[in-house]
Design a protein around this motif. Structure first.
Motif, PDB file in Angstrom:
ATOM      1  N   GLU A 177      -8.960  -1.221   0.974  1.00  0.00           N
ATOM      2  CA  GLU A 177      -9.551  -2.120   1.973  1.00  0.00           C
ATOM      3  C   GLU A 177      -9.786  -1.374   3.283  1.00  0.00           C
ATOM      4  N   SER A 195       0.865  -1.181   0.000  1.00  0.00           N
ATOM      5  CA  SER A 195       0.000   0.000   0.000  1.00  0.00           C
ATOM      6  C   SER A 195       0.902   1.232   0.000  1.00  0.00           C
ATOM      7  N   ASP A 216      -5.610  -2.170  -4.496  1.00  0.00           N
ATOM      8  CA  ASP A 216      -6.744  -2.795  -3.813  1.00  0.00           C
ATOM      9  C   ASP A 216      -6.537  -2.774  -2.300  1.00  0.00           C
ATOM     10  N   LYS A 217      -5.295  -2.950  -1.863  1.00  0.00           N
ATOM     11  CA  LYS A 217      -4.992  -2.939  -0.421  1.00  0.00           C
ATOM     12  C   LYS A 217      -5.278  -1.563   0.187  1.00  0.00           C
ATOM     13  N   LYS A 237     -11.072   3.300   5.472  1.00  0.00           N
ATOM     14  CA  LYS A 237     -10.234   2.616   4.479  1.00  0.00           C
ATOM     15  C   LYS A 237      -8.767   2.887   4.813  1.00  0.00           C
ATOM     16  N   ARG A 238      -7.896   2.000   4.361  1.00  0.00           N
ATOM     17  CA  ARG A 238      -6.469   2.123   4.668  1.00  0.00           C
ATOM     18  C   ARG A 238      -5.901   3.458   4.180  1.00  0.00           C
TER      19      ARG A 238
END
Length: 182
Positions: free
Chosen positions: A130, A86, A126-127, A138-139
């Motif tokens: 998440e 990320s 995508d990470k 979200k991250r």
């Protein structure tokens, strides 16, 4: 519902009401600023507990315990992704500076984050999209918020802005101008 079941349902409602009242007190601007300065995580804990009580109340209403074999073991809070999966926190600094400069130096946190997301979107994996293990955001958003905290500590953003407002300091304006000139 049987009388005992009613009492349990009422207890869930009472607990949820008390937690919501606690959240309202913690969201008072004076209290929130003091807790932020002390690094207190109480508001995050209360938010999490409200969600958990709501889940338990729903399970109680349905009358079925969840099948533990259906759910993979939850990721423990504090576990980190391997490096490179990320975007790093400092990726968000120039985006926050640019967003605030475009907003005349200040803006509501949600609007600043919305603008940061628009600029970051092509780079997000995508990470990054998440939810974090606590499920509160979200991250990418969590990392942007932490970067904002670091920017306040470094004097780029004002520490005395009203709660929910992000505002460039003089030093932050200088940094934003340098960034925009590039």
């Amino acid at each position: 519902m049987v009388e005992g079941q009613d009492r349990v349902a009422e207890a869930f409602e009472a607990l949820q009401k008390v937690l919501i009242e606690e959240r309202e007190q913690l969201n008072d601007p004076t209290v929130a600023e003091l807790l932020r300065m002390l690094g207190n995580e109480r508001l995050r804990l209360v938010e999490w507990m409200i969600g958990e009580v709501q889940k338990l109340a729903a399970i109680w209403r349905d009358g079925k315990a969840p099948d533990q074999t259906q759910y993979p073991e939850a990721k423990r809070m504090g576990e980190r992704l391997p490096r490179g999966e990320s975007l790093p926190m400092d990726f968000y600094r120039p985006l926050i500076l640019k967003a605030l400069a475009e907003m005349d130096g200040q803006g509501r946190a949600k609007e600043v984050l919305r603008r940061v997301f628009e600029m970051a979107k092509p780079h997000l994996s995508d990470k990054d999209l998440e939810p974090v293990p606590s499920g509160t955001s979200k991250r990418w958003e969590k990392k942007a918020n932490w970067e904002r905290y670091r920017m306040v500590q470094e004097g780029l953003l004002r520490s005395d802005s009203p709660q929910g407002i992000w505002e460039l300091s003089e030093k932050g304006w200088e940094e934003a101008k340098r960034l925009l000139e590039q």
